[in-house]
Design a protein around this motif. Structure first.
Motif, PDB file in Angstrom:
ATOM      1  N   THR A 131       0.853  -1.184   0.000  1.00 33.69           N
ATOM      2  CA  THR A 131       0.000   0.000   0.000  1.00 33.69           C
ATOM      3  C   THR A 131       0.890   1.235   0.000  1.00 33.69           C
ATOM      4  OG1 THR A 131      -1.776  -1.079   1.208  1.00 33.69           O
ATOM      5  CG2 THR A 131      -1.706   1.305   1.329  1.00 33.69           C
ATOM      6  N   GLY A 132       0.570   2.149  -0.911  1.00 33.37           N
ATOM      7  CA  GLY A 132       1.363   3.367  -1.005  1.00 33.37           C
ATOM      8  C   GLY A 132       0.557   4.599  -0.649  1.00 33.37           C
ATOM      9  N   PHE A 133       0.946   5.697  -1.204  1.00 34.28           N
ATOM     10  CA  PHE A 133       0.362   7.014  -0.977  1.00 34.28           C
ATOM     11  C   PHE A 133      -1.157   6.950  -1.133  1.00 34.28           C
ATOM     12  CE2 PHE A 133       0.088  11.641  -2.429  1.00 34.28           C
ATOM     13  CZ  PHE A 133       0.452  12.171  -1.199  1.00 34.28           C
ATOM     14  N   LEU A 134      -1.861   7.606  -0.254  1.00 34.17           N
ATOM     15  CA  LEU A 134      -3.325   7.669  -0.292  1.00 34.17           C
ATOM     16  C   LEU A 134      -3.970   6.295  -0.122  1.00 34.17           C
ATOM     17  CD1 LEU A 134      -3.759  10.205  -3.218  1.00 34.17           C
ATOM     18  CD2 LEU A 134      -3.900  10.641  -0.761  1.00 34.17           C
ATOM     19  N   GLY A 135      -3.197   5.347   0.428  1.00 32.28           N
ATOM     20  CA  GLY A 135      -3.761   4.031   0.687  1.00 32.28           C
ATOM     21  C   GLY A 135      -3.991   3.200  -0.563  1.00 32.28           C
ATOM     22  N   LYS A 136      -3.381   3.583  -1.667  1.00 30.65           N
ATOM     23  CA  LYS A 136      -3.604   2.851  -2.916  1.00 30.65           C
ATOM     24  C   LYS A 136      -2.730   1.596  -2.936  1.00 30.65           C
ATOM     25  CE  LYS A 136      -6.234   6.170  -4.510  1.00 30.65           C
ATOM     26  NZ  LYS A 136      -7.689   6.060  -4.506  1.00 30.65           N
TER      27      LYS A 136
END
Lengths: 381, 381, 381, 381
Positions: free
Chosen positions: B301-306
């Motif tokens: 999971t990366g930036f903004l929960g994507k």
């Protein structure tokens, strides 16, 4: 500032301000260094060839959901980019109508500088940093004398020399305005000798280039370990499929070449020998939208000359990987500015595919070494 | 010493002696440190449950070609292992007939020690190091008091305590003979508190365990970079297919558990948080022979929960990756012995899936940090 | 009927009724055969161990978006399942509170039959079909005499024989109510000899079992082509990761065995020889939710005994693949009923991992042959 | 006949004759049809730009081991190709010195025909078939009138029209010699209207083109199943890496285009709609040698418009897949000749990427349909 990376970065910060986002994916979220701006203190302004508000632009990019754009990131709807300097010769597949009506290089620079001054005043920001997040431009002829010295470059400005592209005009305007400039794209900008020298003279920070997000990130993580294990790389085949505006721009062979230039050089420096069969393909493939997929095949030779293979398949979201890097670059550039450190910011190499270097020595590409360089710089005071 | 890793390692060194092999895949080939043995000075002796000569054994493993075994590695034909201590209870799927006729733990230890003494004398080697390259044993109950202290362990030897397995008998014999002991397998050996303490008292080096070759190697390369980019690992699914004798041994669930124990713990230490969905499968799959294949799927999971995914497919040759590590471990153990450094050899962590540590602190798993630890140790004098 | 497959299927049909869905993914959308029901004429009723409305259940499964559930599929909010017959012994990881209070097998059958009669009356449907979409039950001992003949089975009902599981009770109730029964799960239901015979005697259609969605679908597509090219399959390694309730049920080794039984047999029939190294793993892996991923490695031998490999990585959505098959099975069962054809419906093999056969001959698994069988049956009148 | 496919095919047959090879990988090994030649009755002759014996050529290709070439396939050492017609304009990356000294098209045709006549006599073969296994030529302008009719083509021969390439000269010589001609390469040869018409008039069999070996084989296996399941293909990205002489030839963009032309058209016919994002890349990548690797990514949309992905990674050996097809094509061409069937041999479509068709209707690409077409033809008498 209406591109996928810019709107994602701005949305992320606005969502942090509104409490809708945490710090996932922000590499320096845990770093506490005096003088480093808080995420919630960042404010934004910028140019775009497309004049629509950032909320509408973000909706088209499809990176954020409708819910996110309506809730935490609703501030984007009221942000509009300034009219941009565009030049069809430099980026053929992307066009727009929201253009600066500049008749000459000098006039373009003046308008950009005026935009910066106005933003500085209106935003009341402590310091301003410029980030290039525009589409990739074509690769210029770097051997031209006009790019070699400050003096030649400035004469080139006077004479509207066609070798000077839009990204260089922005970089020049930033440096001469005392605004640190970082280049997140593969375009040639502050990395011509003329502008590196200018940044040094004016003690303004410059950094770049080309954000190290997906495939090259993994490459600079894995290659050092192969070297450490004495596993010889016989070939490295990399292919990418992506369907966003970045991909469309790269569908123009001239812009693609810029990208390949920044992707191609990392292996030799890390491994200590040239990899003759290092191939990099990038294809515009619409079913993916902003999602991007990389497939790498690595052929290696180990003990007793025996051959093995590693394949890496990265299903990533381009802007989701890029936006946090853009944010961290801006914060570190701001900190360097506060520390009074101008010229090339080598400590930022970990964020770039083709890190700029100050003194002509080859750039470091190994990810963990770059990571240590940044940590050392952050902690040095 | 008739296993695939041992015969490959010995063949590689013999081929270096005969000029048929270069230094591909030997991680320390470029290191020049006073006191580190040259590859061509290494000589070999050892035990095996199978009494055939190493040339025949190597031919069965299928790692080296017939040509290699007839040319550069022809010396293997005249090498025969010594009779081994085996125990069916500890490794159920691998059996042999070339056994030490020991009626008690104490007698087994004496025979092993006598073998070592004879080898030291006959080989005229400057120093002797013992490496465990045997098949994986079942996982013992580590909470048993007999494994907790030197005194309890030695009473256990007197009483033929069934908790003391073959690998522990070898380790005990080595340490009490002043021979540094390294464990390349997942079996429990010198890593019980009793033997760690004994090694410290006698100032004899011990190290382990479980050579870090394919999948775990890649895991400890990639995970630190994900952490550096603040990409959160939601799950990591690892599956392995392998068809050699190692795979057959692991087809016994009890031995498999030993392997999973050493593979499972690396992520949490590197990432700083537990990965609840970290699954590791190993399957015996005969079409592969000594070739081994790992497939990893990493959910991040990366930036903004994507959410994004990385998949790594490693088509490797088990013994080809393992043999050079075994060789380097032996060389570094020898150097430590020369330097007078006994007890747990933490500098060797880069070569192990589950590095032994001296003082109970958690082991370091990040590959590049381990690499630096070894470099620092090598260069410290 | 509150599971992921059932709610997805019902939502899809309701969205077709409301105009929000087209016919993507419905294999028989283009087939025009007299007597085959239109999608928009389908109506639904069913049981579930969980009593919540289907809209809420679907939201938990996460297959449909909130928007879809609020717009096109809003009808699900007003649908509630009937109380179910459950038996903890048969499906250990899934429990519920919405249970039929039956004290005996016979009482359970009566309640199920009464539910069917009530539904037939209230829905005013022309004909009723029962589909098993429940969680996988444990594998029973198929050699028990109670499952062998109609008479023994009915005595078993009288005596509450524990070998008779819930799925069999439902199948018995359906057949004796004249309602065709299809089994989309790996559970043992109408496929015991007793119930096959009963269906034949009553001339009621039965079909099954285990919907052929992802990995097995691809296997039965690729294997026939390998045979056609005389590429010999040396091994086929299949691993699956899935995180939905189906995966949780399969996390119980006893239920998993049911699944492996239906997945395991396809290769030998297609290839004409046994594949000794055919391995199938299924792992419960939560980061995926209803998304499911399969990775297959196929080792093949071609001309001159040379070896090659094929790897297939299928990133699929379990319920999205399954729901349309469930719908088509129901439509074809209805058509067979209209045509007066009872007993085992072999023409449905293309939709099942382990197709039921009428006369003990081995089932056909090759996908394109099964496809032709269905087309022939549809067009035969 | 000194290329990798030809030498592998010949070696395989010679090894069958000598008892060193079985029938692995020969698709029609189990077919017993009157008039179909036995494998051991095949004899070989042919041209090559390189004059060395086939044993030496095969050794360079690296498909067969030294042992195989010395034992079962030792007959290759005494086989030498005849001097070939070459034309640098048509295949730029492959050159040779073993050339026919023909000053005109007509003279070239005469020499080829004389070679055929001599071979027929010396070999005492019952019938002769010509197979094109040469390197890929550049794509000609198919709209030229000279290729449109027999008469125009023959005038073009008289006038040495540069639009007539070497492959066409061979095809013309074969047809006018009554020798059936099959084209295993992507080059344009007997598939121009002039030669199709000529073959029909003379009742000589012609077939082609481009052997369906790896990626396209899998594509035509999987695509029909996706259609059968109503899974819509949004995009299909195919990339190939290969390092043999075939790859080198394709490194010339003009020859590559020929290959892409034959690979590109299969999806639309099978699926019934155009796939706009169908991309095919081929890259020359030397670490692979004759081993070839294909990676495909397929984006599909299923029920409710939900998206999924399939990835196929085929690690294959080009010549090992191709050689048996070449052999079977020759046998079937021979059988058709015996049956008196000339003109386009549509029953061979299963072996070709771009099957030739007799009457202008679109070719069938679905693998299982093609397989049935061949079976029907074989069994029709």
């Amino acid at each position: 500032m209406g591109g996928a990376v810019a709107t994602t970065a701005i949305a992320g910060i606005e969502m942090i301000k509104s409490g809708a986002n945490r710090f996932d994916g922000l590499p320096l979220a845990d770093v506490a260094v005096p003088g480093l701006s808080h995420y919630r203190d960042l404010v934004f302004g910028g140019w775009d060839l497309n004049g629509e508000d950032l909320g509408s632009a973000a909706q088209e990019h499809g990176v954020l959901s409708r819910d996110e754009l309506n809730d935490g990131a609703s501030a984007l709807k009221s942000m509009r980019p300034w009219a941009a300097v565009g030049n069809e010769r430099f980026c053929r597949n992307i066009q727009g109508r929201h253009l600066i009506a500049a008749k000459s290089h000098r006039e373009a620079v003046e308008i950009i500088a005026a935009d910066l001054a106005r933003f500085r005043k209106e935003s009341d920001a402590e310091r301003v940093v410029m980030l290039n997040l525009a589409s990739t431009e074509v690769w210029p002829d770097l051997s031209l004398p006009v790019l070699a010295t400050v003096e030649a470059f400035e004469r080139g400005l006077d004479e509207n020399d066609p070798a000077i592209g839009p990204a260089m005009l922005y970089a020049y305007a930033a440096i001469t305005s005392g605004v640190p400039y970082a280049n997140f794209t593969p375009s040639v900008a502050a990395d011509v000798p003329a502008l590196i020298e200018l940044a040094k003279r004016r003690n303004v920070g410059v950094a770049g280039k080309d954000g190290k997000t997906g495939q090259t990130f993994m490459k600079t993580v894995i290659a050092p370990a192969l070297r450490a294990r004495s596993l010889h790389v016989d070939g490295w085949f990399s292919t990418n499929i992506l369907g966003n505006r970045d991909g469309l721009a790269l569908d123009d062979p001239a812009s693609l070449q810029s990208k390949l230039n920044t992707k191609g050089c990392v292996l030799e420096q890390i491994l200590g020998y040239p990899v003759e069969d290092h191939l990099v393909d990038i294809r515009y493939y619409r079913p993916r939208g902003d999602d991007k997929e990389a497939w790498d095949n690595i052929d290696i030779t180990g003990f007793l000359g025996k051959r093995m293979q590693i394949k890496v398949n990265f299903l990533c979201k381009d802007s989701i990987l890029a936006a946090p890097l853009a944010i961290e670059i801006a914060r570190v550039m701001g900190l360097a500015d506060r520390r009074g450190e101008g010229g090339v910011q080598e400590q930022l190499g970990v964020f770039f595919k083709a890190p700029m270097v100050a003194n002509g020595h080859p750039p470091e590409h190994a990810f963990h070494v770059q990571e240590q360089m940044l940590a050392d710089w952050l902690n040095k005071h």
